[in-house]
Design an enzyme around this catalytic site. Structure first.
Site, short mmCIF file in Angstrom:
data_model
loop_
_atom_site.label_atom_id
_atom_site.label_comp_id
_atom_site.label_asym_id
_atom_site.label_seq_id
_atom_site.Cartn_x
_atom_site.Cartn_y
_atom_site.Cartn_z
N PRO A 110 0.83 -1.21 0.00
CA PRO A 110 0.00 0.00 0.00
C PRO A 110 0.86 1.26 0.00
O PRO A 110 1.91 1.31 0.64
CB PRO A 110 -0.83 -0.12 1.27
CG PRO A 110 -0.36 -1.31 2.01
CD PRO A 110 0.55 -2.09 1.14
N GLY A 112 2.27 4.83 0.77
CA GLY A 112 2.36 5.78 1.89
C GLY A 112 1.91 5.20 3.21
O GLY A 112 1.50 5.93 4.11
N GLY A 114 3.70 3.04 5.29
CA GLY A 114 4.74 2.63 6.23
C GLY A 114 5.42 1.34 5.86
O GLY A 114 6.24 0.81 6.63
N LEU A 115 5.10 0.80 4.67
CA LEU A 115 5.73 -0.47 4.26
C LEU A 115 6.77 -0.24 3.14
O LEU A 115 7.14 -1.17 2.44
CB LEU A 115 4.67 -1.48 3.80
CG LEU A 115 3.64 -1.89 4.86
CD1 LEU A 115 2.69 -2.95 4.30
CD2 LEU A 115 4.30 -2.42 6.13
N GLY A 116 7.20 0.98 2.99
CA GLY A 116 8.30 1.24 2.05
C GLY A 116 7.92 1.12 0.59
O GLY A 116 8.74 0.72 -0.24
N SER A 118 7.35 3.50 -1.67
CA SER A 118 8.08 4.38 -2.59
C SER A 118 9.49 3.86 -2.80
O SER A 118 9.99 3.84 -3.93
CB SER A 118 8.07 5.82 -2.09
OG SER A 118 8.64 5.90 -0.81
N ALA A 119 10.14 3.40 -1.73
CA ALA A 119 11.51 2.87 -1.87
C ALA A 119 11.52 1.67 -2.80
O ALA A 119 12.40 1.55 -3.68
CB ALA A 119 12.07 2.49 -0.50
N ASP A 162 15.03 2.83 4.18
CA ASP A 162 14.03 2.16 3.33
C ASP A 162 14.66 1.64 2.04
O ASP A 162 14.40 0.51 1.60
CB ASP A 162 12.91 3.13 2.95
CG ASP A 162 12.03 3.52 4.12
OD1 ASP A 162 12.51 3.45 5.26
OD2 ASP A 162 10.87 3.89 3.90
C1 MEV Z 1 9.74 6.42 6.53
O1 MEV Z 1 9.46 5.13 6.00
C2 MEV Z 1 10.80 6.31 7.58
C3 MEV Z 1 11.29 7.64 8.17
O2 MEV Z 1 12.27 7.31 9.15
C4 MEV Z 1 11.87 8.53 7.12
C5 MEV Z 1 13.18 8.00 6.55
O3 MEV Z 1 13.88 7.22 7.21
O4 MEV Z 1 13.53 8.43 5.43
C6 MEV Z 1 10.15 8.37 8.87
#
Ligand code: MEV
Length: 325
Positions: A110, A112, A114-116, A118-119, A162
Site C-alpha cells: 500500500p 504511503g 509505512g511499508l516502504g 516508494s523505496a 528504506d
Molecule cells: C519512513 O518510512 C521512515 C522515516 O524514518 C523517514 C526516513 O527514514 O527516510 C520516517
C-alpha cells in the site's frame, strides 16, 4: 522490456530517529513492487500504475503530454515525483539523458502506509530502467541512487533505511551512511493496515520541529536510538519476548513525537490484547500500518475484527532484495 521487483519493509525499530543519525533496523517483507520498463523511441515518459492499493491511475507526461488521473492529485504527484526522479537516476547511470520509457508499476505494497512502497518502486524502477538501457548496477549503487531520489522528493529529509533495505533484502542496520545486512531469526510479523496513508515529508518535518523546540523531544529521539542499540543485541539472541517489549517501548516514544494516530493506536492495542509479544506503528506514521510480533493466529484474527483495520496479514522476512523478474 525489462521487469524488476523489490520488497517492501517493516521497521522493527528506529524510524524517524534514523533521520537524525540514530541507528534503525528495518526488515524486508514478502510483498513486492514490480516495475516494467520499455524503452521508447522519443524522450517521453508514460507511467501506468495498475495497483498501488489505490484506484489505478495512468499519467502520461513529458513534453506537451496529456495527463489522465482518477486519484487525489497529491498522491499522484508524490508517486510520479518518485518515478520521475528514478528515471533521471537511470538516465544518469546509463549516460542516456534523452532516453524515454513506458513504465508500468504493479505493487502489493500500500502507498504511503509505512511499508516502504516508494523505496520499493524507486529501487525496482532504477534497476529495470538501467537494465533496459543495457547497464547492470550493483545493489549497493541502486540503494544509493534510490536514496538520492527519496531525499530529493522528500525535501532533503530521508534516511538510507528504506532504500537500502529494499535493495538488499533481509534485516538491515542503518546508521547515517553506514548500512549493512544483519542476521535475524524467524520473525513472526503480522501487519495491520487502516487503509490510510501518512504524508512522510510532513511527518518528518513535524518531528524535526518539535526536536528543535524541546530538549525532551531531542532526548526522545535519542532514546529511540538507545532502544535500537539494545534491540540489536536482543535480535542476535532471538529473544522474541524482549523484542516485543522493546517494540512497545518504541511505539510509545513515536507516539510522544506525535506520529501515531487513533487508528494506529487502536490496532497496536488490538494486537497486544490478543497476545502479540509487542506491536508498534511502522514507517512515518500518521496512518497506514502497524507491525506486531505474534506467531499465533491471535493478533491477525483480532485485527481482522478491529474497527478501522482494513486488512491484516502475516508478513515473512524476505531475504531477497531487488531482482529481475
Ligand atoms: C519512513 O518510512 C521512515 C522515516 O524514518 C523517514 C526516513 O527514514 O527516510 C520516517
Amino acid at each position: 522490456m525489462t521487469t524488476s521487483s523489490a520488497p517492501g519493509k517493516v521497521y522493527l525499530f528506529g524510524e524517524h530517529a534514523v533521520v537524525y543519525g540514530e541507528p534503525a533496523v528495518p526488515c524486508a517483507i514478502g510483498r513486492r513492487a514490480r516495475v516494467t520498463v520499455e524503452a521508447r523511441d522519443d524522450a517521453r515518459l508514460r507511467v501506468d500504475s495498475k495497483d498501488l492499493t489505490l484506484d489505478g491511475f495512468t499519467v502520461t507526461y513529458g513534453e506537451a503530454a496529456g495527463t489522465e488521473v482518477n486519484v487525489p492529485q497529491s498522491l499522484v504527484e508524490a508517486a510520479t515525483g518518485y518515478v520521475d526522479e528514478a528515471v533521471a537516476q537511470a538516465r544518469d547511470a546509463a549516460d542516456a539523458p534523452d532516453a524515454g520509457f513506458n513504465v508500468t508499476i504493479e505493487s502489493e505494497i500500500p502507498l504511503g502506509a509505512g511499508l516502504g512502497s516508494s523505496a520499493a518502486v524507486v529501487v525496482a524502477g532504477i534497476d529495470a530502467a538501467t537494465r533496459e538501457l543495457g547497464v547492470e548496477l550493483p545493489p549497493e549503487e541502486l540503494a544509493d541512487r534510490a536514496y538520492q531520489v527519496e531525499r530529493d522528493v522528500q525535501d532533503g529529509q530521508a534516511s538510507r533505511a528504506d532504500t537500502f533495505c529494499s535493495a538488499m533484502g533481509g534485516a538491515v542496520r542503518v546508521e547515517g551512511d553506514d548500512c549493512r545486512r544483519i542476521e535475524a531469526p524467524e520473525l513472526p510479523f503480522v501487519v495491520g493496515y487502516d487503509g490510510g496513508a501518512g504524508d512522510t515529508g510532513k511527518l518528518v518535518a513535524g518531528v524535526r520541529e518539535i526536536r528543535e523546540q524541546y530538549g525532551f523531544a531531542a532526548d526522545t529521539v535519542e532514546a529511540i536510538g538507545d532502544i535500537v542499540r539494545h534491540g540489536e543485541r536482543i535480535l542476535a539472541k532471538g529473544d522474541l519476548d524482549e523484542l516485543g517489549r522493546l517494540m512497545n517501548f518504541n511505539h510509545g516514544l513515536l507516539s510522544a513525537l506525535g506520529v501515531s494516530s487513533r487508528s494506529l493506536d487502536t490496532m497496536v492495542w488490538a494486537a497486544r490484547d490478543a497476545g502479540a509479544r509487542g506491536a508498534k506503528l511502522t514507517g512515518a506514521g500518521g496512518g497506514g500500518c502497524i507491525v506486531a510480533l505474534d506467531e499465533s493466529d491471535g493478533a491477525r484474527t483480532a485485527l481482522d475484527y478491529t474497527p478501522g483495520c482494513e486488512q491484516a496479514f502475516r508478513a515473512e522476512l524476505d531475504t531477497e532484495g531487488v531482482r529481475v523478474e
